[in-house]
Structure formats: structure tokens, C-alpha cells
Enzyme design. Structure first.
Site, PDB file in Angstrom:
ATOM      1  N   HIS A  84       0.837  -1.213   0.000  1.00 13.36           N
ATOM      2  CA  HIS A  84       0.000   0.000   0.000  1.00 13.36           C
ATOM      3  C   HIS A  84       0.866   1.255   0.000  1.00 13.36           C
ATOM      4  O   HIS A  84       0.539   2.244   0.666  1.00 13.36           O
ATOM      5  CB  HIS A  84      -0.935   0.036   1.216  1.00 13.36           C
ATOM      6  N   ASN A 157     -10.338  -2.598   2.773  1.00  8.23           N
ATOM      7  CA  ASN A 157     -10.071  -2.567   1.335  1.00  8.23           C
ATOM      8  C   ASN A 157     -11.373  -2.310   0.580  1.00  8.23           C
ATOM      9  O   ASN A 157     -12.454  -2.337   1.176  1.00  8.23           O
ATOM     10  CB  ASN A 157      -9.491  -3.916   0.870  1.00  8.23           C
ATOM     11  N   HIS A 348      -3.652   0.971  12.108  1.00 12.66           N
ATOM     12  CA  HIS A 348      -3.343  -0.296  12.772  1.00 12.66           C
ATOM     13  C   HIS A 348      -4.652  -0.955  13.182  1.00 12.66           C
ATOM     14  O   HIS A 348      -5.469  -0.329  13.876  1.00 12.66           O
ATOM     15  CB  HIS A 348      -2.478   0.002  14.012  1.00 12.66           C
TER      16      HIS A 348
HETATM   17  C1  HEM Z   1      -8.065  -8.249   5.302  1.00 16.76           C
HETATM   18  C2  HEM Z   1      -6.848  -8.171   4.863  1.00 16.76           C
HETATM   19  C3  HEM Z   1      -6.099  -6.891   4.779  1.00 16.76           C
HETATM   20  C4  HEM Z   1      -6.542  -5.619   4.553  1.00 16.76           C
HETATM   21  C5  HEM Z   1      -7.972  -5.167   4.344  1.00 16.76           C
HETATM   22  C6  HEM Z   1      -5.403  -4.745   4.595  1.00 16.76           C
HETATM   23  C7  HEM Z   1      -5.460  -3.375   4.412  1.00 16.76           C
HETATM   24  C8  HEM Z   1      -4.370  -2.538   4.447  1.00 16.76           C
HETATM   25  C9  HEM Z   1      -4.396  -1.140   4.161  1.00 16.76           C
HETATM   26  C10 HEM Z   1      -5.626  -0.339   3.799  1.00 16.76           C
HETATM   27  C11 HEM Z   1      -3.147  -0.667   4.285  1.00 16.76           C
HETATM   28  C12 HEM Z   1      -2.678   0.758   4.022  1.00 16.76           C
HETATM   29  C13 HEM Z   1      -2.817   1.607   5.241  1.00 16.76           C
HETATM   30  C14 HEM Z   1      -2.442   3.022   4.911  1.00 16.76           C
HETATM   31  O1  HEM Z   1      -3.124   3.630   4.061  1.00 16.76           O
HETATM   32  O2  HEM Z   1      -1.468   3.535   5.502  1.00 16.76           O
HETATM   33  C15 HEM Z   1      -2.318  -1.753   4.665  1.00 16.76           C
HETATM   34  C16 HEM Z   1      -0.974  -1.672   4.914  1.00 16.76           C
HETATM   35  C17 HEM Z   1      -0.266  -2.687   5.434  1.00 16.76           C
HETATM   36  N1  HEM Z   1      -0.714  -3.977   5.656  1.00 16.76           N
HETATM   37 FE1  HEM Z   1      -2.524  -4.712   5.345  1.00 16.76          FE
HETATM   38  N2  HEM Z   1      -4.288  -5.480   4.855  1.00 16.76           N
HETATM   39  C18 HEM Z   1      -4.689  -6.788   4.992  1.00 16.76           C
HETATM   40  C19 HEM Z   1      -3.909  -7.853   5.317  1.00 16.76           C
HETATM   41  C20 HEM Z   1      -2.687  -7.715   5.848  1.00 16.76           C
HETATM   42  C21 HEM Z   1      -1.961  -8.758   6.491  1.00 16.76           C
HETATM   43  C22 HEM Z   1      -2.457 -10.184   6.686  1.00 16.76           C
HETATM   44  C23 HEM Z   1      -0.786  -8.208   6.906  1.00 16.76           C
HETATM   45  C24 HEM Z   1       0.341  -8.844   7.652  1.00 16.76           C
HETATM   46  C25 HEM Z   1       0.256  -9.854   8.455  1.00 16.76           C
HETATM   47  C26 HEM Z   1      -0.774  -6.823   6.503  1.00 16.76           C
HETATM   48  C27 HEM Z   1       0.257  -5.968   6.690  1.00 16.76           C
HETATM   49  C28 HEM Z   1       0.296  -4.663   6.254  1.00 16.76           C
HETATM   50  C29 HEM Z   1       1.435  -3.805   6.410  1.00 16.76           C
HETATM   51  C30 HEM Z   1       2.764  -4.188   7.040  1.00 16.76           C
HETATM   52  C31 HEM Z   1       1.076  -2.560   5.884  1.00 16.76           C
HETATM   53  C32 HEM Z   1       1.917  -1.286   5.833  1.00 16.76           C
HETATM   54  C33 HEM Z   1       1.526  -0.446   7.006  1.00 16.76           C
HETATM   55  C34 HEM Z   1       2.386   0.765   7.193  1.00 16.76           C
HETATM   56  O3  HEM Z   1       3.529   0.807   6.740  1.00 16.76           O
HETATM   57  O4  HEM Z   1       1.885   1.695   7.876  1.00 16.76           O
HETATM   58  N3  HEM Z   1      -1.940  -6.552   5.880  1.00 16.76           N
HETATM   59  N4  HEM Z   1      -3.093  -2.891   4.763  1.00 16.76           N
END
Ligand code: HEM
Length: 711
Positions: A84, A157, A348
Site C-alpha cells: 500500500h 479494502n 493499525h
Molecule cells: C483483510 C486483509 C487486509 C486488509 C484489508 C489490509 C489493508 C491494508 C491497508 C488499507 C493498508 C494501508 C494503510 C495506509 O493507508 O497507511 C495496509 C498496509 C499494510 N498492511 Fe494490510 N491489509 C490486509 C492484510 C494484511 C496482512 C495479513 C498483513 C500482515 C500480516 C498486513 C500488513 C500490512 C502492512 C505491514 C502494511 C503497511 C503499514 C504501514 O507501513 O503503515 N496486511 N493494509
């Protein structure tokens, strides 16, 4: 007037202030034109020439201003998000319709009319920060509610399911979808071997792949996307009673997409298409709105579905559990500084408030670890919640101290129990009028095992339900998307394995995809779900705000009938659409007809493209029509608009440009033309009637049954 008030909503009325906005004022630097200083506040005499020994001599280390300037610059970048990375954000508010106190003690949902400030960041997943907006991808839809009881983040999402069921697979999934490790290609695309290799071996991804290959993955605008919390969460009342809950954002503008060919051209013509669209709508005062809805499932019904509520590859069909509207969100302020706000914002899933809790969804549980962990490195240590965009508006009081970037001078001691601190250390459990977060008391008793529940094993029924719910043109787009993506895969065994998985979704789908990518059609699986959910088709998601903010291009040249243009403009802008006059050059064109005089040009045609508009109109005017029909840029504009299924309109002789653009003659002047979004009134329509017909066509968005469409 504050810097904020000057910049917000230039075209509309300034957005009202809220507590978060006022808090941000404390951190906003006003624009200044006084003397330049160093970081230490020392005034600098010259910032254009480094200190040197002699006019042509070496630069001196002693020049602290030169060193500081270069050093700061050298350290300006932080790691981009691991996924993202590319996004755009905006502030606004959430307003609760009715109290939800019978299901949750969350304060911000407990009173009708309560307004809570929010910050939202939309994003793509695969591409780096500099990638294009209109790639085929999932879109992130993350909302931070600055509630009176602390920050609540709904990190969702625009697709309601996910690729995997267990977060331990997330690194594998992301390694597969990201650019390949040896050559860092492709940028902003899933159409490559490693992604499809992974998915073909991981059948739980099939439902998500159906969404990803659908038009949902190429939205027309962030403002026209649904959002989903994906997981089943838990509402908890003040008495400790739990209810399962799924969150839905529904855009009032409806859910609309580009077509694939259009999205690809847009990526070149305006890689910032979605970011610009959001920014401009807010600046113009056309604030985007979503309704928040919840699906509520009493705990006693946990096992009454043919899927597991804890499985993030499943939806609860809206026909089974209706979505109950609980409030609306309005985005009404652009950030002042992209880096400070949109880049440094930290969402988070574990940021919850009293009344909202987790379930044992194994994907959610892993996320609850991952976000804070990654932010510790991305934002340089443990104090990033002190950054202005991340600060709660609720009081913060804890015993954490020190670390990189600490901004607070804390008094007293910081441990507990404590008899010396005189009230300074923080005491857990003290509410002080505010709700206290108490984890939901769920009984848990089990063996430590590494395995998935049997109830997580059906990977195809809902994928089939998605396919069954699509209209014919939506299905056609899905087939074309699979053909495109798998057509970019070099490995024949991956292509075959993937079509083998699709044979469990639908026999025709698998056969059509196989035919398109040159592999044998697989045998359809024995039992395939015939269920469908009409709420999934974009045909049924047109929204309630009509043609608000839709963009209509009017092609003009010397001799254009300006009276017609004004009449159409008046009618369409009254409905909220945006009408722009495009001509070969900026400035004005000589007008003909009723409006003799000049007509102002909004945009020079060479700087724009059809993909940046929702419809095109060619007005009457003999000389102008002759010029436009001979201008390849104008002809291409009309042809592309047609081939992307968007409304094409012409008045009087303007129809000649449509014919020149190879639109079927039978449609340009035929009786059935309006059914195909070709609006000419046989060349005799009045401007007002034509504008009304154009508005009706814009509401339908695309005309997917036209002959000769691209993508
Ligand atoms: C339902 C499944 C998931 C959704 C809806 C989702 C949604 C998102 C969204 C919207 C962001 C961007 C946030 C922003 O705009 O700053 C993001 C970032 C991220 N997601 Fe997910 N994600 C999902 C699954 C996962 C999983 C399973 C993991 C790890 C175990 C994960 C790890 C991350 C990480 C590390 C970031 C970067 C966050 C940052 O650097 O601030 N995501 N995710």
C-alpha cells in the site's frame, strides 16, 4: 484567516472546523517570507554559494549551513510502506445516524448526530510510491476515527475478502505479487508468473481473484468505491455482550469503474488520476460521502452459515444479513502537506476503542501484530503516535518514555505500583468519565496445533457465487482480465493449474480463459454452487447522487455554437456535473450561432485525453465541425470515448465528427442510438433535451453492449 481556511474547499464553502483540525493548528507552520535561518535559528547570509577558499577554490567544511542543508536533504526519505505504498488521503467527519448502544458501547456510535473527525487514506497495494493510480489492483480504504475515547482505525479494502486465510502466509503472498526479485518487474501489476504461481497453488485465493479480475479492481475514482472491514469483528456492549459485525462503506456516488483499456491509457496520460480526482473534488467543495453500514450476527448464530465467520475469504451475502446503515462519512479537507500527513499516517487494526473488539480470525490476529511492527521502522521508533496526524484528540497518559523522536517533557516517575510519584504515573482501570477498554471475555480452550479448521476448506462456493451474480458484461470483463493476466505468465503449468482452479468456479469461465491463453479446457468440477447475490453486481450499485462531479468534454473550434454550449452547460452543472470546453489551444474560440462572440477554452486538447472525462459532446457549427473532423486529436477523442463505452453526444452537424471517428452510422443517426449512449436526437435535438438525455446516459455510466468496444 488561517492557512487552513485559505486552502480548503476553494470552489465551495470552507469546511467547518473540528477538534482534530484545531489540534493540527498547533503544528501547522504559517507561510513566512522573513529571513532564512539554520536549524538553530541563526540567520544565514547566503544560501546560493557555499563557503570556499578563493573564488575558484575548494569548499570549506566549516560552512555549517551548507552541511546542514545537504544533510537534511540526504535524510528526507523514509522507507515506503511495505505494501500500500502509493496512496492519497483526506480529512473529514463521520456522523452517526442513530445510537447503536444496544450493540456496542463505542462512544462515537452511541448518540444520533455525533460527529467524529476522521482521516482516510486510499491506496493501491502492489506498486511503489511512484506507480500509477489506475492499475488493476485492490484498493486500500483505511479510516482513522479520532474519537473521544481514543483512535479507532478501520483498515479495510475496496474488496470484501482477502487472498489468504492466515497471516502467516502474508509474506509469501506479498513476495509473490510484488515486483519479481531478480529484475524488479512489473511495477503496479499482478500480471506475472510469481503471483499466479502462488495463487494457483493456494486455492483459498480463488474468491479474491474473482474480485480482482472484475471491474472492482479498476475503479473510476476513490470516491466511487465501496470499502469493507473484511474481517468479522465484534461489537461489545457496556454489559459485556458480544455481537459479530462486518463493516461496509457505501459511496453515495455509486460504484463505478473504468474499462481495462481506458485504465491503461489513463496510467500514461495521468498517473495521478485518482489522487487528483479526490483532491480536486474536495477543493471544489464536492465533498465525497460514504454511508457506513454494519452486518450484525448474534453470537448464537455463529455456526448457522455454510462458511466460517472467521474466514476472511468469505462474505456474508447481504441477502442473508442486511447491511444496517449507521452513519455517514464526508471528506471535506485536503491535507496541508503530503509527507507530514498522508505519508506519516499510521493505521493499525489493533487501534480499537471500548465497544469494538476482535475475533479469532487468524488473518486479523496476524495483522494486529504486523502494523505496529512495520511502523516502528517506517516511522523511526516508538513515538510516531505523537506525530500530528496520528495524535488522538483524547487525552494520552501512560508510562512509556524516551525513544527516538520523543516530543514530550514528562514530569515525575514512570512505573507502577508507585508510592512516590504523587499521581504522575498512569493508573490502569481509571475511567474518569471515559469508557475503559476491557477485552471481551471469550472462553478459549484448545490444543496447540498448526492447522486450519475444516470449516475453512471450501474455497470455491463463494467464488462461484460471485461469478453467478455478475451481469453478462461483468462476466465478459472477468474473462478478458484472466486472459490478459495469465497471458503474461510464461509458465504453461501455472496457466494450466489456474484454469484447473477456475473449473471449480464455472465451466464456461474456465473454458473461455483456457481458450484465450492456449491451454486445454479443463473438465468442469462435479458440483458447483449455483447461489448468487444480486448485491454484488455493479448494475445494482448506482448510488443516489446522480451525475454529481461527472466530467463532460465539449470539443470546440472557431465557429462552435456557443449558445448551445452554454445551454448544455447550465443544464448539466445544475445536476452537479462538470463541463469543460476543449479546443486546440488555450484562450478562446470565435463563437457562432446565438452566442456570437467568443467562447472560453477550459483546457487545450493536446494536454488532455478522452480517458480523463466521462462523456464527450460535439456542438453544432459548420466551420468548427469541419475543423474538428480534420483534427486527429479530436477524432481520436471521440472514437476512444465510444470504444470505452462512455456517452457520446452531438448537436446538429456535430454528428459529422462522430462519423469521422468511425462510430457506426446506424447508431449516430438511428432510432436506437440512445440505447447505446449515442445522443444526437437525429441531429435535431434541442440543447436542453440533449443535455437531459446526456445526464440520463451519464447515470448509466457505461454502455457495455455497444459494438466495437475496447476492454
Ligand atoms: C483483510 C486483509 C487486509 C486488509 C484489508 C489490509 C489493508 C491494508 C491497508 C488499507 C493498508 C494501508 C494503510 C495506509 O493507508 O497507511 C495496509 C498496509 C499494510 N498492511 Fe494490510 N491489509 C490486509 C492484510 C494484511 C496482512 C495479513 C498483513 C500482515 C500480516 C498486513 C500488513 C500490512 C502492512 C505491514 C502494511 C503497511 C503499514 C504501514 O507501513 O503503515 N496486511 N493494509
Amino acid at each position: 484567516m488561517s492557512a487552513h481556511q485559505e486552502s480548503a474547499g476553494r470552489g465551495g464553502s470552507p469546511a467547518p472546523r473540528d477538534v482534530k483540525d484545531e489540534q493540527l493548528d498547533r503544528f501547522r507552520a504559517a507561510p513566512r517570507s522573513d529571513a532564512l535561518t539554520t536549524d538553530q535559528g541563526v540567520r544565514v547570509d547566503d544560501t546560493d554559494n557555499a563557503l570556499r577558499a578563493g573564488a575558484r577554490g575548494p569548499t570549506l567544511l566549516e560552512d555549517f549551513h551548507n552541511r546542514e542543508k545537504l544533510t537534511h536533504f540526504d535524510h528526507e526519505r523514509i522507507p515506503e510502506r511495505v505494501v500500500h505504498a502509493r496512496g492519497a488521503g483526506a480529512y473529514g467527519y463521520f456522523e452517526t445516524y442513530d445510537s447503536l448502544a444496544d450493540h456496542t458501547c463505542a462512544d462515537f456510535l452511541s448518540e444520533a448526530g455525533r460527529r467524529t473527525p476522521v482521516f482516510v487514506r486510499f491506496s493501491t497495494v502492489q506498486g511503489p510510491r511512484g506507480s500509477a493510480d489506475t492499475v488493476r489492483d485492490v484498493r486500500g480504504f483505511a479510516t482513522k476515527f479520532y474519537t473521544r475515547e481514543g483512535n479507532y482505525d478501520l483498515v479495510g479494502n475496496n474488496i470484501p475478502v482477502f487472498f489468504i486465510q492466515d497471516a502467516i502466509k502474508f509474506p509469501d503472498f506479498v513476495h509473490a505479487v510484488k515486483m519479481e526479485p531478480h529484475n524488479e518487474m512489473p511495477t503496479g501489476a499482478s500480471a506475472h508468473d510469481t503471483f499466479w504461481d502462488f495463487c494457483s497453488l493456494q486455492p483459498e485465493s480463488t474468491h479474491m481473484l474473482m474480485w480482482l479480475m472484475s471491474d472492482r479492481a479498476i475503479p473510476r475514482s476513490f470516491r466511487m468505491m465501496q470499502g469493507f472491514g473484511v474481517h468479522t469483528f465484534r461489537f461489545v456492549t457496556a454489559e459485556g455482550r458480544g455481537t459479530f459485525v462486518k463493516f461496509h462503506w457505501k459511496p453515495l456516488l455509486g460504484v463505478h469503474s473504468q474499462v481495462w483499456d481506458e485504465a491503461q491509457i489513463t496510467a500514461g496520460r495521468d498517473p495521478d488520476f485518482h489522487r487528483r480526482d479526490l483532491w480536486e473534488a474536495i477543493e471544489a467543495g464536492a465533498y465525497p460521502e460514504w454511508e457506513l453500514g454494519v452486518q450484525l450476527v448474534p453470537e448464537k448464530d455463529e455456526f448457522s452459515f455454510d462458511f466460517d465467520l472467521l474466514d476472511a475469504t468469505k462474505i456474508i451475502p447481504e441477502e442473508l444479513v442486511p447491511v444496517r446503515p449507521v452513519g455517514r462519512m464526508v471528506l471535506n479537507r485536503n491535507p496541508h502537506n503530503f509527507f507530514a500527513e498522508t505519508e506519516q499516517v499510521a493505521f493499525h487494526t489493533a487501534n480499537v476503542v471500548p465497544g469494538i473488539d476482535f475475533t479469532n480470525d487468524p488473518l486479523l490476529q496476524g495483522r494486529n501484530f504486523s502494523y505496529l511492527d512495520t511502523q516502528l521502522i517506517r516511522l523511526g521508533g516508538p513515538n510516531f503516535s505523537q506525530l500530528p496526524v496520528n495524535r488522538p484528540v483524547a487525552d494520552v497518559h501512560h508510562n512509556h518514555r524516551d525513544g527516538f523522536g520523543q516530543q514530550v517533557i514528562h514530569p515525575g516517575t514512570n512505573y507502577f505500583p508507585n508510592s512516590l510519584g504523587g499521581g504522575c504515573p498512569a493508573h490502569a482501570g481509571a475511567g474518569g468519565g471515559r469508557g475503559v477498554f476491557r477485552h471481551y471475555a471469550e472462553k478459549v480452550d484448545g490444543d496447540k496445533i498448526r492447522m486450519r479448521s475444516e470449516s475453512f476448506q471450501d474455497h470455491y462456493s463463494q467464488a462461484a457465487m460471485f461469478w453467478n451474480s455478475m451481469s453478462d458484461w461483468e462476466q465478459r470483463h472477468i474473462v478478458e482480465a484472466f486472459r490478459f493476466e495469465l497471458g503474461k505468465v510464461n509458465s504453461v503449468q501455472v496457466r494450466e493449474r489456474m484454469t484447473g482452479n477456475l473449473a471449480h468456479v464455472n465451466g464456461d469461465l474456465a473454458a473461455l480463459v483456457a481458450e484465450g491463453i492456449g491451454v486445454p479446457a479443463p473438465q468442469p468440477a462435479d458440483s458447483i454452487s449455483t447461489a448468487s447475490s444480486p448485491a454484488l453486481s455493479q448494475e445494482n450499485l448506482r448510488g443516489t447522487q446522480g451525475i454529481r462531479t461527472r466530467k463532460v468534454a465539449v470539443l470546440a473550434a472557431d465557429g462552435t455554437d456557443a449558445g448551445q454550449v452554454e445551454a448544455v452547460r447550465e443544464r448539466l452543472t445544475a445536476k452537479g456535473a462538470i463541463v469543460e470546453v476543449l479546443a486546440a489551444r488555450d484562450g478562446t474560440v470565435q463563437a457562432a450561432g446565438n452566442g456570437n462572440g467568443t467562447l472560453s477554452v477550459d483546457r487545450a486538447l493536446p494536454t488532455m485525453a478522452s480517458v480523463l472525462y466521462d462523456a464527450v459532446l460535439v456542438p453544432d457549427g459548420k466551420e468548427a465541425v469541419t475543423t474538428l473532423a480534420a483534427d486527429p486529436a479530436a477524432v481520436r477523442f471521440v472514437e476512444e470515448t465510444y470504444r470505452h463505452g462512455k456517452p457520446v453526444a452531438a448537436l446538429g452537424e456535430g454528428t459529422r465528427v462522430l462519423t469521422e471517428a468511425n462510430l457506426p452510422e446506424a447508431l449516430v443517426l438511428g432510432e436506437s442510438a440512445p440505447d447505446y449512449g449515442i445522443l444526437t436526437g437525429n441531429g435535431t435535438a434541442s440543447p436542453a433535451d440533449l443535455a437531459d438525455a446526456l445526464a440520463a446516459a451519464l447515470e448509466l455510466h457505461r454502455f457495455p453492449h455497444r459494438p466495437g468496444l475496447l476492454g
